[in-house]
Design a protein around this motif. Structure first.
Motif, PDB file in Angstrom:
ATOM      1  N   VAL A 275       0.841  -1.194   0.000  1.00 26.83           N
ATOM      2  CA  VAL A 275       0.000   0.000   0.000  1.00 26.83           C
ATOM      3  C   VAL A 275       0.880   1.249   0.000  1.00 26.83           C
ATOM      4  O   VAL A 275       0.679   2.174  -0.786  1.00 26.83           O
ATOM      5  N   LYS A 276       1.867   1.273   0.861  1.00 19.13           N
ATOM      6  CA  LYS A 276       2.739   2.446   0.970  1.00 19.13           C
ATOM      7  C   LYS A 276       3.598   2.658  -0.270  1.00 19.13           C
ATOM      8  O   LYS A 276       4.069   3.770  -0.510  1.00 19.13           O
ATOM      9  N   SER A 277       3.778   1.616  -1.077  1.00 19.86           N
ATOM     10  CA  SER A 277       4.597   1.747  -2.279  1.00 19.86           C
ATOM     11  C   SER A 277       3.803   2.211  -3.499  1.00 19.86           C
ATOM     12  O   SER A 277       4.385   2.442  -4.557  1.00 19.86           O
ATOM     13  N   VAL A 278       2.483   2.365  -3.360  1.00 17.23           N
ATOM     14  CA  VAL A 278       1.662   2.850  -4.475  1.00 17.23           C
ATOM     15  C   VAL A 278       2.132   4.256  -4.843  1.00 17.23           C
ATOM     16  O   VAL A 278       2.328   5.107  -3.972  1.00 17.23           O
ATOM     17  N   LYS A 279       2.316   4.480  -6.129  1.00 18.62           N
ATOM     18  CA  LYS A 279       2.782   5.776  -6.609  1.00 18.62           C
ATOM     19  C   LYS A 279       1.828   6.884  -6.145  1.00 18.62           C
ATOM     20  O   LYS A 279       0.615   6.779  -6.320  1.00 18.62           O
ATOM     21  N   GLY A 280       2.368   7.917  -5.537  1.00 16.36           N
ATOM     22  CA  GLY A 280       1.580   9.062  -5.114  1.00 16.36           C
ATOM     23  C   GLY A 280       1.061   9.009  -3.693  1.00 16.36           C
ATOM     24  O   GLY A 280       0.468   9.983  -3.217  1.00 16.36           O
ATOM     25  N   VAL A 281       1.283   7.887  -2.972  1.00 15.81           N
ATOM     26  CA  VAL A 281       0.778   7.783  -1.606  1.00 15.81           C
ATOM     27  C   VAL A 281       1.490   8.801  -0.711  1.00 15.81           C
ATOM     28  O   VAL A 281       2.709   8.898  -0.697  1.00 15.81           O
ATOM     29  N   LYS A 282       0.676   9.562   0.020  1.00 18.64           N
ATOM     30  CA  LYS A 282       1.200  10.543   0.969  1.00 18.64           C
ATOM     31  C   LYS A 282       1.282   9.954   2.369  1.00 18.64           C
ATOM     32  O   LYS A 282       2.228  10.191   3.087  1.00 18.64           O
ATOM     33  N   ASN A 283       0.245   9.202   2.747  1.00 17.77           N
ATOM     34  CA  ASN A 283       0.271   8.523   4.047  1.00 17.77           C
ATOM     35  C   ASN A 283      -0.808   7.456   4.105  1.00 17.77           C
ATOM     36  O   ASN A 283      -1.744   7.460   3.318  1.00 17.77           O
ATOM     37  N   VAL A 284      -0.617   6.541   5.046  1.00 17.05           N
ATOM     38  CA  VAL A 284      -1.583   5.485   5.308  1.00 17.05           C
ATOM     39  C   VAL A 284      -1.846   5.506   6.814  1.00 17.05           C
ATOM     40  O   VAL A 284      -0.901   5.475   7.608  1.00 17.05           O
ATOM     41  N   GLN A 285      -3.108   5.590   7.181  1.00 18.03           N
ATOM     42  CA  GLN A 285      -3.471   5.593   8.600  1.00 18.03           C
ATOM     43  C   GLN A 285      -4.356   4.402   8.897  1.00 18.03           C
ATOM     44  O   GLN A 285      -5.266   4.096   8.136  1.00 18.03           O
ATOM     45  N   ARG A 286      -4.073   3.763  10.012  1.00 21.12           N
ATOM     46  CA  ARG A 286      -4.949   2.715  10.526  1.00 21.12           C
ATOM     47  C   ARG A 286      -5.609   3.304  11.761  1.00 21.12           C
ATOM     48  O   ARG A 286      -4.934   3.809  12.644  1.00 21.12           O
ATOM     49  N   VAL A 287      -6.933   3.290  11.787  1.00 21.60           N
ATOM     50  CA  VAL A 287      -7.687   3.845  12.903  1.00 21.60           C
ATOM     51  C   VAL A 287      -8.505   2.727  13.517  1.00 21.60           C
ATOM     52  O   VAL A 287      -9.248   2.037  12.817  1.00 21.60           O
ATOM     53  N   VAL A 288      -8.358   2.540  14.820  1.00 20.81           N
ATOM     54  CA  VAL A 288      -9.111   1.501  15.535  1.00 20.81           C
ATOM     55  C   VAL A 288      -9.852   2.162  16.687  1.00 20.81           C
ATOM     56  O   VAL A 288      -9.271   2.966  17.417  1.00 20.81           O
ATOM     57  N   CYS A 289     -11.131   1.837  16.838  1.00 24.59           N
ATOM     58  CA  CYS A 289     -11.922   2.350  17.951  1.00 24.59           C
ATOM     59  C   CYS A 289     -12.320   1.179  18.839  1.00 24.59           C
ATOM     60  O   CYS A 289     -12.957   0.232  18.369  1.00 24.59           O
ATOM     61  N   GLY A 290     -11.949   1.241  20.095  1.00 26.86           N
ATOM     62  CA  GLY A 290     -12.306   0.194  21.045  1.00 26.86           C
ATOM     63  C   GLY A 290     -13.732   0.297  21.537  1.00 26.86           C
ATOM     64  O   GLY A 290     -14.268  -0.652  22.100  1.00 26.86           O
ATOM     65  N   GLY A 291     -14.377   1.454  21.321  1.00 25.43           N
ATOM     66  CA  GLY A 291     -15.757   1.633  21.748  1.00 25.43           C
ATOM     67  C   GLY A 291     -16.759   1.122  20.730  1.00 25.43           C
ATOM     68  O   GLY A 291     -17.634   0.321  21.046  1.00 25.43           O
ATOM     69  N   CYS A 292     -16.613   1.551  19.481  1.00 26.34           N
ATOM     70  CA  CYS A 292     -17.568   1.134  18.437  1.00 26.34           C
ATOM     71  C   CYS A 292     -17.019  -0.017  17.592  1.00 26.34           C
ATOM     72  O   CYS A 292     -17.692  -0.483  16.686  1.00 26.34           O
ATOM     73  N   LEU A 293     -15.813  -0.462  17.902  1.00 26.41           N
ATOM     74  CA  LEU A 293     -15.177  -1.616  17.256  1.00 26.41           C
ATOM     75  C   LEU A 293     -14.924  -1.392  15.759  1.00 26.41           C
ATOM     76  O   LEU A 293     -15.019  -2.324  14.962  1.00 26.41           O
ATOM     77  N   ASP A 294     -14.590  -0.166  15.403  1.00 28.39           N
ATOM     78  CA  ASP A 294     -14.225   0.150  14.018  1.00 28.39           C
ATOM     79  C   ASP A 294     -12.764  -0.178  13.754  1.00 28.39           C
ATOM     80  O   ASP A 294     -11.911  -0.014  14.638  1.00 28.39           O
ATOM     81  N   PHE A 295     -12.485  -0.589  12.538  1.00 31.21           N
ATOM     82  CA  PHE A 295     -11.121  -0.767  12.019  1.00 31.21           C
ATOM     83  C   PHE A 295     -11.145  -0.108  10.658  1.00 31.21           C
ATOM     84  O   PHE A 295     -11.918  -0.504   9.784  1.00 31.21           O
ATOM     85  N   LYS A 296     -10.341   0.938  10.476  1.00 28.83           N
ATOM     86  CA  LYS A 296     -10.325   1.664   9.214  1.00 28.83           C
ATOM     87  C   LYS A 296      -8.883   1.817   8.744  1.00 28.83           C
ATOM     88  O   LYS A 296      -7.981   2.045   9.545  1.00 28.83           O
ATOM     89  N   VAL A 297      -8.717   1.715   7.440  1.00 29.05           N
ATOM     90  CA  VAL A 297      -7.432   1.988   6.812  1.00 29.05           C
ATOM     91  C   VAL A 297      -7.695   3.097   5.799  1.00 29.05           C
ATOM     92  O   VAL A 297      -8.515   2.928   4.895  1.00 29.05           O
TER      93      VAL A 297
END
Length: 155
Positions: free
Chosen positions: A95-117
């Motif tokens: 993912v990080k090697s894709v041309k033009g990528v500025k950043n990759v964030q992983r967000v996890v919420c322990g309350g609502c149980l979300d996992f986002k990339v």
């Protein structure tokens, strides 16, 4: 009130738009009404000039993000979260090697149980990544769909 009307208008506008509305105008259907990377530019830190796509006269952008998201379960000592992180670890370099990528964030919420990339990349690189079906998106989503306790997998 005026603030409430603004909130309703913004919500309505958001619902009318799709992720494709944030692509560079060169790749967008004319029906979206995007203006091209023409003469609009913004001066950033260090005096660097960046050409910006324009949705409206006061909404310009040079970055587009793709989000993968799902719910994980707290069952079995959060095993689905452990496995989801392992799945992400297996593709993060790609993912990080894709041309033009500025950043990759992983967000996890322990309350609502979300996992986002959230992968942010330069607008001018969006079409190339889209042409490659946002790889490794398909492989990553297939992995997480196979994890017991993961649900609501979507973009």
């Amino acid at each position: 009130s005026g603030l409430e009307m603004l909130r309703v208008a913004v919500t309505f506008a958001f619902l009318l738009c799709s992720a494709s509305a944030f692509m560079p105008a060169a790749f967008a259907p004319k029906s979206l009404g995007l203006r091209s990377f023409g003469s609009q530019s913004r001066s950033l830190r260090g005096g660097c000039e960046v050409k910006m796509a324009e949705i409206t006269p006061n909404v310009k952008f040079d970055t587009i993000a793709r989000e993968w998201r799902f719910k994980w379960s707290g069952d079995n000592n959060k095993q689905s979260l452990v496995e989801a992180q392992n799945a992400l670890d297996s593709v993060i370099k790609e993912v990080k090697s894709v041309k033009g990528v500025k950043n990759v964030q992983r967000v996890v919420c322990g309350g609502c149980l979300d996992f986002k990339v959230v992968t942010a990349l330069s607008a001018d690189a969006w079409g190339d990544w889209e042409g490659k079906k946002f790889a490794p998106e398909e492989a990553f989503l297939a992995k997480v769909k196979g994890i017991k306790g993961v649900s609501q997998v979507r973009l």
